[in-house]
Design a protein around this motif. Structure first.
Motif, mmCIF file in Angstrom:
data_model
loop_
_atom_site.group_PDB
_atom_site.id
_atom_site.type_symbol
_atom_site.label_atom_id
_atom_site.label_comp_id
_atom_site.label_asym_id
_atom_site.label_seq_id
_atom_site.Cartn_x
_atom_site.Cartn_y
_atom_site.Cartn_z
ATOM 1 N N ASP A 141 -6.276 32.458 -14.152
ATOM 2 C CA ASP A 141 -5.978 31.026 -13.860
ATOM 3 C C ASP A 141 -4.523 30.733 -14.024
ATOM 4 O O ASP A 141 -4.164 30.827 -15.155
ATOM 5 C CB ASP A 141 -6.826 30.113 -15.038
ATOM 6 N N GLU A 142 -3.861 30.688 -12.812
ATOM 7 C CA GLU A 142 -2.553 30.458 -12.691
ATOM 8 C C GLU A 142 -1.745 31.351 -13.862
ATOM 9 O O GLU A 142 -1.092 30.853 -14.883
ATOM 10 C CB GLU A 142 -2.206 28.858 -13.131
ATOM 11 N N PRO A 143 -1.689 32.673 -13.926
ATOM 12 C CA PRO A 143 -1.337 33.614 -14.833
ATOM 13 C C PRO A 143 0.140 33.662 -14.889
ATOM 14 O O PRO A 143 0.834 34.143 -15.570
ATOM 15 C CB PRO A 143 -1.977 34.942 -14.266
ATOM 16 N N ASN B 55 -2.543 20.166 -8.743
ATOM 17 C CA ASN B 55 -2.977 19.893 -9.994
ATOM 18 C C ASN B 55 -4.269 18.918 -10.098
ATOM 19 O O ASN B 55 -4.105 17.970 -9.302
ATOM 20 C CB ASN B 55 -1.968 19.138 -10.895
ATOM 21 N N GLY B 56 -5.168 19.296 -10.863
ATOM 22 C CA GLY B 56 -6.341 18.330 -10.792
ATOM 23 C C GLY B 56 -7.270 18.639 -9.688
ATOM 24 O O GLY B 56 -8.503 18.107 -9.644
ATOM 25 N N ALA B 57 -7.333 19.841 -8.822
ATOM 26 C CA ALA B 57 -8.046 20.104 -7.845
ATOM 27 C C ALA B 57 -9.538 20.714 -8.263
ATOM 28 O O ALA B 57 -10.369 20.328 -7.577
ATOM 29 C CB ALA B 57 -7.417 21.171 -6.938
ATOM 30 N N GLY B 58 -9.610 21.058 -9.649
ATOM 31 C CA GLY B 58 -10.888 21.607 -9.983
ATOM 32 C C GLY B 58 -10.701 23.079 -10.232
ATOM 33 O O GLY B 58 -11.966 23.724 -10.377
ATOM 34 N N LYS B 59 -9.579 23.541 -10.109
ATOM 35 C CA LYS B 59 -9.651 25.273 -10.155
ATOM 36 C C LYS B 59 -10.037 25.727 -11.690
ATOM 37 O O LYS B 59 -10.934 26.595 -11.536
ATOM 38 C CB LYS B 59 -8.112 25.671 -9.824
ATOM 39 N N SER B 60 -9.411 25.197 -12.621
ATOM 40 C CA SER B 60 -9.897 25.655 -13.994
ATOM 41 C C SER B 60 -11.327 25.310 -14.134
ATOM 42 O O SER B 60 -12.044 26.005 -14.810
ATOM 43 C CB SER B 60 -9.008 24.926 -15.117
ATOM 44 N N THR B 61 -11.795 24.314 -13.705
ATOM 45 C CA THR B 61 -12.921 23.887 -14.023
ATOM 46 C C THR B 61 -13.905 25.058 -13.426
ATOM 47 O O THR B 61 -14.962 25.482 -14.075
ATOM 48 C CB THR B 61 -13.410 22.529 -13.223
ATOM 49 N N ILE B 62 -13.644 25.581 -12.199
ATOM 50 C CA ILE B 62 -14.582 26.584 -11.609
ATOM 51 C C ILE B 62 -14.414 27.770 -12.602
ATOM 52 O O ILE B 62 -15.414 28.371 -12.695
ATOM 53 C CB ILE B 62 -13.866 26.932 -10.109
HETATM 54 N N1 LIG Z 1 -12.743 18.309 -20.381
HETATM 55 C C1 LIG Z 1 -12.565 17.322 -19.614
HETATM 56 N N2 LIG Z 1 -13.090 16.024 -19.571
HETATM 57 C C2 LIG Z 1 -12.867 15.324 -18.438
HETATM 58 N N3 LIG Z 1 -12.274 15.620 -17.350
HETATM 59 C C3 LIG Z 1 -11.846 16.848 -17.268
HETATM 60 C C4 LIG Z 1 -11.740 17.852 -18.386
HETATM 61 N N4 LIG Z 1 -11.239 18.861 -17.928
HETATM 62 C C5 LIG Z 1 -10.862 18.633 -16.623
HETATM 63 N N5 LIG Z 1 -10.970 17.296 -16.377
HETATM 64 C C6 LIG Z 1 -10.728 16.781 -15.076
HETATM 65 O O1 LIG Z 1 -11.329 17.371 -13.991
HETATM 66 C C7 LIG Z 1 -10.301 17.551 -12.815
HETATM 67 C C8 LIG Z 1 -10.330 18.868 -12.563
HETATM 68 O O2 LIG Z 1 -9.492 19.658 -13.494
HETATM 69 P P1 LIG Z 1 -8.955 21.012 -13.612
HETATM 70 O O3 LIG Z 1 -8.386 21.563 -14.858
HETATM 71 O O4 LIG Z 1 -10.063 21.938 -13.145
HETATM 72 O O5 LIG Z 1 -7.887 21.013 -12.362
HETATM 73 P P2 LIG Z 1 -6.986 22.452 -12.094
HETATM 74 O O6 LIG Z 1 -7.117 22.455 -10.533
HETATM 75 O O7 LIG Z 1 -7.019 23.554 -12.902
HETATM 76 O O8 LIG Z 1 -5.367 21.642 -12.215
HETATM 77 P P3 LIG Z 1 -3.933 22.401 -12.725
HETATM 78 O O9 LIG Z 1 -3.258 23.131 -11.581
HETATM 79 O O10 LIG Z 1 -3.448 21.434 -13.160
HETATM 80 O O11 LIG Z 1 -4.720 23.303 -13.886
HETATM 81 C C9 LIG Z 1 -9.216 16.611 -13.179
HETATM 82 O O12 LIG Z 1 -9.163 15.564 -12.686
HETATM 83 C C10 LIG Z 1 -9.245 16.626 -14.782
HETATM 84 O O13 LIG Z 1 -8.635 15.540 -15.145
#
Ligand SMILES: Nc1ncnc2c1ncn2[C@@H]1O[C@H](COP(=O)(O)OP(=O)(O)OP(=O)(O)O)[C@@H](O)[C@H]1O
Ligand SMILES: [Mg+2]
Lengths: 448, 309
Positions: B157-159, B36-43
């Motif tokens: 994304d984590e379907p 969780n929070g690795a940045g996958k969804s952000t990518i």
């Molecule tokens: N809109 C936002 N504003 C500020 N920080 C954000 C925002 N969205 C995500 N983050 C931060 O960016 C980092 C990466 O988040 P992300 O959602 O990409 O993680 P993830 O790998 O998809 O996690 P998960 O497995 O929980 O879905 C996290 O620390 C999160 O708190």
């Protein structure tokens, strides 16, 4: 609905969308624009489908004008519990004819909405100035003479400018009464004169011949009047600081129903705007941002769906208005106007909703805005019932602008200059709020 | 083809993605594995055009997501992590609407909607509002919405989050079917087994950075075929490290008061020696387990902690 306005690129560093996106929004060719229009249409359709799945909200929005309309028709047919107008009556003539008017105004249907108080003129002026009455009616000296001589007679009705609905009821009621007196005069004027002159030859008893001829005379007059309408000889003059358009249709149709209709439009706009938040929360907004059509089309679809809803509610309102006597010809214009205003108000509330940082914040903000707008803009108490300073401000609220023109359209007396100004102001406001909403939704709103 | 080059995304001071690069090829499943929070969804969000990257380049089938967003989006199917569905609309409504958003219409759209309903197994419930669906059905529809327009690149994304094992197997099969048709898939997950089972290439991420990247075999090789010995009990970490240091060719991955993890080649032969050393150091052993090289062991080796913590 106005056409899709072009989008400008944002200036902030976060907004680095290339020029291609603009191109895609504008549509490079005919098939492209066709696809966009289809997307707009299906977006509106999906929102409408979702609306229809929530009949409770729909019922409130459509039911509001229905409910109010019913209430008003009860008022106009003289039901109980209705506010009555306080009328001061100055009888300067004090003859049988004038007393007839006094009696008529205190009995029968008139008594349902009038409280009549006989006063002297000086007393009446004082009470009017103190704002204690809705109207003052003066029966001038020589009133009976005028009736008997078939001379024009004039009743003077002074209305209280700070109260506008009740005086209007008085005015309409007295119009009817005056008409009745006019017919009485037409029927009985000549025989009455002969009776008033007394028996020929100075005796105290009418001869049988005279009575017979009077009866025949009266009978003939009634027959003659049956199919003919004369211009009324007795006029009701209402001295008023501002010239008013002739009031032929009831105050319910041209004041109350439009007021309630705009109240509905406001609630529809406020309620529909909540949908952007719902889309954001359930993730569908983000999904729509990933499609190869500009988010503007998606939002325009929402406005279109809102306009459709406004159209349905308007239709209900206009059926009531028609029922209250507004000519059919005035309704298409009113329909277009209300639908247009419904869409414009939705643009405005979409804008307010996307300003807030949370859904609760949005709910609070739009509630804080909608009620003053409703009260100031004459969508709760009509302008006619407001103090002048409030009217002056309220007329420039979006709903005030729209509501005023709707009333003019229903009265059949729109001022086309004013209408054009109102249209331009509303289009401008909608375009600006829509564009800002699109920018917010594409930027911080969707991803925060 | 999906190309990510030196991608960086910052939220204020927080660096969510920090210089990530990878390429996902057509007909393959590329996995992004991370906690969780690795940045996958952000990518994923940067790829779908939802978030503008702070720096770096992202391309979908050769189209730059920032410079040519509409071209890139046309080729892209997105299945977001959260369900993105309208409760009051039916499955058919959803698919038809998503198709229309990509410019599909008429009989083409209708045929495709029927086809997708078949693929996700919702023909029988096609006209029911989504609010009557089970979680697994919603997941399948969420997936279906992403493939209506026959995308050449698919972001998942984590379907499978929150679905039962059966629905999960079904969903993974759906993904394989798409890939068989030549689609390029980017798949994020924090389930090792899923990544191991499904993905052709995998990037292991933590704190916005890629720690390792390669095929499953390449990643295993990075572990040098190390097995992991995990011992639970009560220990004194300092004394444990001293005791184990005397043993040949073993790696102490972690030594904590309740858990000691040791990596070693052919560890099964060394278990008795390890246990003896631990007992000598005054530790109390409660449970021992031995695991073959896996993504999890690699992740633990790379980060010193377990993936699901
Ligand atoms: N809109 C936002 N504003 C500020 N920080 C954000 C925002 N969205 C995500 N983050 C931060 O960016 C980092 C990466 O988040 P992300 O959602 O990409 O993680 P993830 O790998 O998809 O996690 P998960 O497995 O929980 O879905 C996290 O620390 C999160 O708190
Ligand atoms: Mg995520």
């Amino acid at each position: 609905m106005q056409g899709p306005p072009p989008f400008k690129r944002g200036r902030s560093a976060e907004r680095k969308k290339g020029p291609r996106e603009r191109e895609a929004w504008r549509g490079a060719g005919a098939p492209a624009i066709q696809k966009k229009m289809r997307y707009l249409w299906t977006s509106a359709l999906k929102d409408t489908k979702r609306r229809l799945a929530d009949p409770a909200a729909l019922a409130v929005w459509i039911g509001l004008p229905l409910f109010v309309g019913t209430l008003l028709s009860v008022i106009s047919s003289g039901g109980g519990g209705v506010p009555k107008a306080h009328v001061l009556l100055v009888d300067q003539d004090d003859t049988p004819a004038s007393r007839l008017v006094v009696t008529a105004s205190t009995s029968g249907r008139m008594a349902d909405y009038l409280i009549v108080e006989r006063v002297t003129e000086a007393d009446g002026r004082r009470k009017m100035d103190a704002g204690e009455a809705s109207a003052m009616l003066v029966l001038p000296k020589g009133f009976q003479r005028a009736i008997l001589d078939e001379q024009p007679a004039e009743l003077v009705l002074t209305t209280n400018p700070s109260q506008r609905i009740l005086p209007q009821i008085v005015e309409e009621g007295l119009d009817m009464l005056v008409e009745a007196v006019f017919y009485a005069q037409q029927i009985l004027g000549e025989p009455l004169r002969r009776i008033a002159q007394g028996p020929e030859g100075g005796g105290s008893v009418f001869s049988s011949e005279t009575i017979a001829s009077l009866s025949v005379d009266i009978n003939n007059r009634v027959a003659r009047l049956q199919n003919v309408v004369f211009p009324p000889v007795i006029g009701l003059r209402t001295p008023s600081p501002e010239a008013r358009t002739p009031q032929t249709i009831g105050v319910m149709a041209t004041v109350m129903t439009p007021t309630m209709l705009f109240m509905s439009l406001l609630f529809i706009a406020q309620g529909s705007a909540r949908d952007i938040w719902q889309e954001k929360i359930q993730g569908t907004l983000r999904r729509s941002l990933a499609v190869p059509s500009h988010i503007g089309w998606f939002l325009a679809g929402k406005v279109l769906a809102g306009a459709a809803l406004a159209a349905v509610v308007t239709l209900v309102g206009l059926v009531i208005v028609r029922f209250l006597g507004v000519p059919l010809l005035r309704l298409p214009g009113a329909f277009v106007w209300c639908t247009f205003n419904g869409a414009a108000l939705l643009c405005l509330f979409n804008f307010f909703d996307t300003l807030a940082a949370t859904e609760t914040g949005a709910r609070m903000l739009s509630t804080i805005i909608v009620f003053p707008m409703m009260f100031m803009g004459g969508s709760f108490f009509p302008f006619e019932a407001m103090p002048p300073w409030m009217q002056a401000i309220g007329r420039w609220t979006p709903n005030g602008l729209g509501g005023q023109q709707l009333k003019a359209l229903l009265r059949g007396a729109p001022d086309y200059g004013e209408l054009a100004v109102a249209t331009l102001v509303i289009i401008g406001l909608s375009a600006v709020t829509f564009l800002i909403t699109v920018r917010r939704v594409r930027g911080a709103f969707a991803t925060s | 083809m999906i190309e990510v080059q030196d991608l960086r995304k910052q939220y204020g001071d927080l660096v969510a993605v920090d210089g990530v690069s990878f390429t996902a090829a057509p007909g393959c499943i590329f996995g992004l594995l991370g906690p969780n929070g690795a940045g996958k969804s952000t990518i994923i969000n940067c790829l779908s055009g939802l978030l503008p990257p702070t720096s770096g380049r992202v391309r979908v089938l050769g189209h730059d997501v920032v410079a040519q967003p509409m071209e890139a989006r046309r080729e892209l199917g997105v299945v977001p992590q959260e369900l993105a569905l309208y409760e009051d609309l039916s499955a058919r409504d959803h698919l038809a609407y998503r198709g229309a958003a990509y410019g599909m219409s008429g009989s083409d759209l209708k045929t495709r909607v029927d086809e997708v309903l078949g693929i996700i197994g919702l023909q029988d419930r096609a006209r029911e509002p989504v609010k009557r669906f089970s979680g697994g059905m919603k997941r399948r529809l969420n997936f279906g919405c992403g493939i209506v327009h026959r995308p050449k690149a698919l972001l998942l994304d984590e379907p499978t989050v929150g679905v039962d094992p059966q629905s999960r197997v079904r969903l993974l099969d759906l993904v394989r079917e798409q890939v068989a048709g030549g689609t390029c898939v980017l798949y994020t997950t924090h389930y090792m087994e899923e990544a191991q089972e499904l993905c052709d290439r995998i990037a292991i991420m933590d704190h916005g950075k890629v720690l390792a990247i390669g095929t499953l075999n390449e990643l295993r090789a990075m572990l040098e075929e190390h097995d992991l010995v995990r011992v639970r009990g009560r220990f004194d970490p300092t004394r444990v490290r001293q005791a184990l240091a005397s043993l040949d060719r073993i790696d102490v991955v972690s030594a904590e008061p309740d858990l000691v993890v040791v990596a070693a080649q052919e560890a099964s032969r060394k278990v008795s020696a390890i246990l003896a050393a631990l007992t000598q150091s005054g530790g109390e052993i409660q449970e021992t387990s031995l695991s073959q090289p896996s993504l999890e062991s690699l992740f633990i080796k790379l980060t010193g902690r377990q993936l699901r913590e």
